[in-house]
Design a protein around this motif. Structure first.
Motif, PDB file in Angstrom:
ATOM      1  N   LEU A 309      43.424   1.259 -43.686  1.00 58.54           N
ATOM      2  CA  LEU A 309      42.655   0.412 -42.773  1.00 58.54           C
ATOM      3  C   LEU A 309      41.239   0.944 -42.611  1.00 58.54           C
ATOM      4  CD1 LEU A 309      42.495  -1.937 -40.760  1.00 58.54           C
ATOM      5  CD2 LEU A 309      43.326  -0.364 -38.995  1.00 58.54           C
ATOM      6  N   ALA A 310      41.108   2.265 -42.484  1.00 60.49           N
ATOM      7  CA  ALA A 310      39.779   2.857 -42.350  1.00 60.49           C
ATOM      8  C   ALA A 310      38.919   2.552 -43.575  1.00 60.49           C
ATOM      9  CB  ALA A 310      39.902   4.371 -42.144  1.00 60.49           C
ATOM     10  N   GLU A 311      39.510   2.640 -44.770  1.00 61.89           N
ATOM     11  CA  GLU A 311      38.779   2.341 -45.996  1.00 61.89           C
ATOM     12  C   GLU A 311      38.399   0.863 -46.075  1.00 61.89           C
ATOM     13  OE1 GLU A 311      37.119   2.501 -49.874  1.00 61.89           O
ATOM     14  OE2 GLU A 311      37.392   3.965 -48.255  1.00 61.89           O
ATOM     15  N   ILE A 312      39.327  -0.009 -45.674  1.00 59.96           N
ATOM     16  CA  ILE A 312      39.057  -1.452 -45.720  1.00 59.96           C
ATOM     17  C   ILE A 312      37.965  -1.819 -44.733  1.00 59.96           C
ATOM     18  CG2 ILE A 312      40.046  -3.728 -45.264  1.00 59.96           C
ATOM     19  CD1 ILE A 312      42.745  -2.488 -46.254  1.00 59.96           C
ATOM     20  N   VAL A 313      38.016  -1.243 -43.543  1.00 55.56           N
ATOM     21  CA  VAL A 313      36.979  -1.520 -42.543  1.00 55.56           C
ATOM     22  C   VAL A 313      35.619  -1.055 -43.049  1.00 55.56           C
ATOM     23  CG1 VAL A 313      36.143  -0.873 -40.253  1.00 55.56           C
ATOM     24  CG2 VAL A 313      38.525  -1.568 -40.560  1.00 55.56           C
ATOM     25  N   ARG A 314      35.592   0.119 -43.683  1.00 51.97           N
ATOM     26  CA  ARG A 314      34.333   0.613 -44.252  1.00 51.97           C
ATOM     27  C   ARG A 314      33.801  -0.356 -45.293  1.00 51.97           C
ATOM     28  NH1 ARG A 314      32.399   2.723 -48.539  1.00 51.97           N
ATOM     29  NH2 ARG A 314      34.405   2.667 -49.592  1.00 51.97           N
ATOM     30  N   ARG A 315      34.685  -0.825 -46.171  1.00 51.75           N
ATOM     31  CA  ARG A 315      34.274  -1.784 -47.189  1.00 51.75           C
ATOM     32  C   ARG A 315      33.820  -3.095 -46.562  1.00 51.75           C
ATOM     33  NH1 ARG A 315      38.146  -1.714 -52.439  1.00 51.75           N
ATOM     34  NH2 ARG A 315      36.771  -3.474 -52.856  1.00 51.75           N
ATOM     35  N   GLY A 316      34.518  -3.515 -45.522  1.00 49.54           N
ATOM     36  CA  GLY A 316      34.139  -4.751 -44.850  1.00 49.54           C
ATOM     37  C   GLY A 316      32.775  -4.644 -44.195  1.00 49.54           C
ATOM     38  N   MET A 317      32.500  -3.503 -43.568  1.00 50.40           N
ATOM     39  CA  MET A 317      31.193  -3.300 -42.949  1.00 50.40           C
ATOM     40  C   MET A 317      30.095  -3.254 -43.994  1.00 50.40           C
ATOM     41  SD  MET A 317      32.075  -0.643 -39.845  1.00 50.40           S
ATOM     42  CE  MET A 317      30.429  -0.734 -39.162  1.00 50.40           C
ATOM     43  N   SER A 318      30.394  -2.631 -45.143  1.00 47.73           N
ATOM     44  CA  SER A 318      29.413  -2.590 -46.223  1.00 47.73           C
ATOM     45  C   SER A 318      29.138  -3.994 -46.752  1.00 47.73           C
ATOM     46  CB  SER A 318      29.926  -1.684 -47.346  1.00 47.73           C
ATOM     47  OG  SER A 318      29.012  -1.648 -48.409  1.00 47.73           O
ATOM     48  N   ALA A 319      30.202  -4.787 -46.959  1.00 45.34           N
ATOM     49  CA  ALA A 319      30.033  -6.147 -47.464  1.00 45.34           C
ATOM     50  C   ALA A 319      29.269  -7.022 -46.485  1.00 45.34           C
ATOM     51  CB  ALA A 319      31.396  -6.767 -47.762  1.00 45.34           C
ATOM     52  N   ALA A 320      29.399  -6.727 -45.192  1.00 42.30           N
ATOM     53  CA  ALA A 320      28.699  -7.498 -44.167  1.00 42.30           C
ATOM     54  C   ALA A 320      27.288  -6.971 -43.912  1.00 42.30           C
ATOM     55  CB  ALA A 320      29.504  -7.480 -42.863  1.00 42.30           C
ATOM     56  N   GLY A 321      26.864  -5.939 -44.655  1.00 40.45           N
ATOM     57  CA  GLY A 321      25.523  -5.398 -44.476  1.00 40.45           C
ATOM     58  C   GLY A 321      25.392  -4.449 -43.311  1.00 40.45           C
ATOM     59  N   ARG A 322      26.509  -4.019 -42.746  1.00 39.94           N
ATOM     60  CA  ARG A 322      26.453  -3.143 -41.579  1.00 39.94           C
ATOM     61  C   ARG A 322      26.526  -1.668 -41.950  1.00 39.94           C
ATOM     62  NH1 ARG A 322      30.851  -5.705 -37.853  1.00 39.94           N
ATOM     63  NH2 ARG A 322      30.479  -3.768 -36.720  1.00 39.94           N
ATOM     64  N   TYR A 323      26.831  -1.376 -43.188  1.00 42.61           N
ATOM     65  CA  TYR A 323      26.652  -0.054 -43.762  1.00 42.61           C
ATOM     66  C   TYR A 323      25.662  -0.203 -44.913  1.00 42.61           C
ATOM     67  CZ  TYR A 323      30.393   2.799 -41.640  1.00 42.61           C
ATOM     68  OH  TYR A 323      31.174   3.536 -40.796  1.00 42.61           O
ATOM     69  N   ALA A 324      24.779   0.746 -45.032  1.00 46.01           N
ATOM     70  CA  ALA A 324      23.820   0.728 -46.131  1.00 46.01           C
ATOM     71  C   ALA A 324      23.802   2.093 -46.789  1.00 46.01           C
ATOM     72  CB  ALA A 324      22.423   0.371 -45.623  1.00 46.01           C
ATOM     73  N   GLY A 325      23.935   2.107 -48.106  1.00 48.44           N
ATOM     74  CA  GLY A 325      23.802   3.345 -48.863  1.00 48.44           C
ATOM     75  C   GLY A 325      22.442   3.366 -49.541  1.00 48.44           C
ATOM     76  N   LEU A 326      21.617   4.354 -49.222  1.00 50.79           N
ATOM     77  CA  LEU A 326      20.267   4.450 -49.779  1.00 50.79           C
ATOM     78  C   LEU A 326      20.073   5.795 -50.478  1.00 50.79           C
ATOM     79  CD1 LEU A 326      18.101   3.176 -46.765  1.00 50.79           C
ATOM     80  CD2 LEU A 326      19.164   1.827 -48.588  1.00 50.79           C
ATOM     81  N   ARG A 327      19.257   5.778 -51.547  1.00 52.55           N
ATOM     82  CA  ARG A 327      18.823   7.012 -52.195  1.00 52.55           C
ATOM     83  C   ARG A 327      17.294   7.027 -52.158  1.00 52.55           C
ATOM     84  NH1 ARG A 327      19.540   7.041 -57.262  1.00 52.55           N
ATOM     85  NH2 ARG A 327      20.203   4.879 -57.561  1.00 52.55           N
ATOM     86  N   VAL A 328      16.745   8.079 -51.612  1.00 51.17           N
ATOM     87  CA  VAL A 328      15.302   8.164 -51.383  1.00 51.17           C
ATOM     88  C   VAL A 328      14.751   9.410 -52.080  1.00 51.17           C
ATOM     89  CG1 VAL A 328      13.464   8.244 -49.647  1.00 51.17           C
ATOM     90  CG2 VAL A 328      15.630   7.083 -49.124  1.00 51.17           C
ATOM     91  N   ARG A 329      13.671   9.238 -52.872  1.00 52.57           N
ATOM     92  CA  ARG A 329      13.006  10.363 -53.527  1.00 52.57           C
ATOM     93  C   ARG A 329      11.797  10.798 -52.696  1.00 52.57           C
ATOM     94  NH1 ARG A 329      14.137  10.608 -59.145  1.00 52.57           N
ATOM     95  NH2 ARG A 329      16.418  10.455 -59.250  1.00 52.57           N
ATOM     96  N   MET A 330      11.586  12.125 -52.626  1.00 51.24           N
ATOM     97  CA  MET A 330      10.441  12.651 -51.883  1.00 51.24           C
ATOM     98  C   MET A 330      10.152  14.072 -52.349  1.00 51.24           C
ATOM     99  SD  MET A 330      12.206  13.533 -48.202  1.00 51.24           S
ATOM    100  CE  MET A 330      12.963  11.925 -48.120  1.00 51.24           C
ATOM    101  N   PRO A 331       8.978  14.601 -52.017  1.00 47.18           N
ATOM    102  CA  PRO A 331       8.682  16.003 -52.355  1.00 47.18           C
ATOM    103  C   PRO A 331       9.639  16.948 -51.629  1.00 47.18           C
ATOM    104  CG  PRO A 331       6.670  14.804 -51.835  1.00 47.18           C
ATOM    105  CD  PRO A 331       7.795  13.916 -51.436  1.00 47.18           C
ATOM    106  N   ASP A 332      10.008  18.018 -52.288  1.00 45.25           N
ATOM    107  CA  ASP A 332      10.926  19.000 -51.699  1.00 45.25           C
ATOM    108  C   ASP A 332      10.115  19.996 -50.890  1.00 45.25           C
ATOM    109  OD1 ASP A 332      13.106  20.501 -51.059  1.00 45.25           O
ATOM    110  OD2 ASP A 332      13.403  21.361 -53.054  1.00 45.25           O
TER     111      ASP A 332
END
Length: 406
Positions: A309-332
């Motif tokens: 259920l936890a995994e499905i809810v996570r997937r559901g939130m991602s599909a609804a745009g309520r979770y966002a996975g981003l990768r950002v490049r910047m100087p270290d």
């Protein structure tokens, strides 16, 4: 062609279910009514005894066995919901039940099946369960209780349709979660001649019905879906005959739509429904305005493993745009991560997880150069529009940004 189950058969099954099967509630759904363009109700078979409609067909089937057949015991193959229905029905009717289940079956379904008194045999795969159950029946004389391929099973499941007619007398469309076809076939039999449009909803990851109906005979397909309760690779001859004659159409829904429907049922309807049982709700949302209202969606399967259920809810939130996975490049360099997180805070994004990567990163943003760092972020957003706005704002601020898996 096989003789079809009739409404009279369904009415007879209902007469036998008194005191055993619950008349489950029908709840209005305002969130689904908007895309549908009219009243939508959910028939809550997830609140049925054993958590699904399966007790209806199992009880009808076992009740109609002879005393000698019941004395030999019954056997079933199931990933969980049919197992529980058979276990409870057998216990109520004084028959021994043996159930073959896949080793990976959700623990709540396994524990509940044993709790209802059945002896459980675990096998490696779901495909092996029916083979082993048939072999057990041949060896011991136990009666195989198929999950959908029997007229008594279809008639028992069809009692859901009779209740819908009583609870929503002006219903115009009924959408039904569909795997092997026992439930949708039974409901179609119960509604035959009423003018109600009957729709099956199947997971597109393993959708045998559309290709079978197009071919004019049952066709086996391969695939995978999170909706394990309706993951049936081939319809039976019996259910195919009933569905092709009486069901108006079968549609498919994506894995993302199923995840969103589970989340929506939980959040907005306060209903715990597994992905298989949420297929009808997913279809109503995915095909806005397609069917005449008032509309009833049959939801079933309240037996969800908490970890899944936890995994499905996570997937559901991602599909609804309520979770966002981003990768950002910047100087270290010191302070750059703090600036990024502060910027996201001003944009209204809530950071759930952060991972710093100095080596090995690639993909849409290209190889990671010397002196640079990639930050992988998981954010909570308010929806797809908010997620897109955050992406645009970060790019406008000069960040190299790409979306990634949550």
């Amino acid at each position: 062609m096989s003789t079809l189950v009739t409404r009279a058969d369904v009415e007879a099954a209902r007469g036998e279910q008194h005191g055993v099967v619950r008349r489950t509630p029908v709840e209005p759904s305002r969130v689904l009514a908007e895309p549908a363009g009219g009243p939508v109700h959910l028939k809550c078979e997830n609140l049925q005894r054993t958590g699904s409609f399966k007790i209806r067909g199992a009880y009808r089937r076992i009740q109609r066995l002879t005393d000698d057949e019941r004395a030999r015991g019954v056997v079933a193959a199931s990933a969980g919901n049919h197992a529980q229905g058979v276990a409870l029905a057998a216990g109520l009717l004084g028959a021994r039940a043996t159930v073959f289940m896949p080793a990976g079956a959700p623990l709540p379904k396994l524990a509940a099946t044993r709790g209802y008194g059945a002896h459980v045999e675990l096998v490696d795969t779901f495909d092996a369960t029916l083979t082993e159950a048939q072999a057990f029946a041949d060896r011991t004389g136990a009666v195989l209780i198929h999950p959908f391929d029997h007229p008594d099973i279809i008639a028992g499941q069809g009692t859901v349709g009779l209740e819908i007619l009583e609870q929503v007398p002006d219903v115009r469309t009924v959408v039904v979660c569909t795997g092997g076809g026992g439930l949708v076939a039974g409901i179609a039999a119960a509604l035959e001649g009423t003018g109600v449009h009957v729709v099956g909803a199947q997971a597109e990851g393993l959708a045998a019905w559309p290709v079978s109906l197009a071919a004019g005979h049952p066709v086996a397909v391969a695939g995978a879906t999170i909706a394990d309760g309706i993951a049936v690779p081939r319809p039976a001859e019996l259910t195919f005959a009933q569905v092709s004659a009486q069901v108006d159409e079968v549609v498919t829904v994506s894995e993302e739509a199923l995840s969103r429907a589970v989340l929506q049922c939980l959040e907005r309807g306060k209903l715990l429904v597994e992905p298989a049982g949420a297929a009808a709700a997913a279809a109503i949302a995915e095909y806005p305005g397609r069917w005449e209202t008032p509309l009833v969606g049959v939801v079933s399967g309240g037996n969800v493993d908490p970890l899944m259920l936890a995994e499905i809810v996570r997937r559901g939130m991602s599909a609804a745009g309520r979770y966002a996975g981003l990768r950002v490049r910047m100087p270290d360099r010191p302070g750059y991560l703090a600036d990024l997180l502060a910027h996201l805070g001003r944009l209204g994004g809530n950071v759930v997880d952060v991972e710093h990567r100095r080596i090995g990163a690639s993909g849409d943003l290209g190889p990671l150069g010397i002196g640079a760092v990639e930050v992988a972020l998981t954010l909570e957003a308010r929806g797809n529009d908010h997620r897109e706005a955050m992406l645009a704002a970060l790019r406008d601020a000069g960040y190299a940004v790409a979306e990634g898996a949550v």
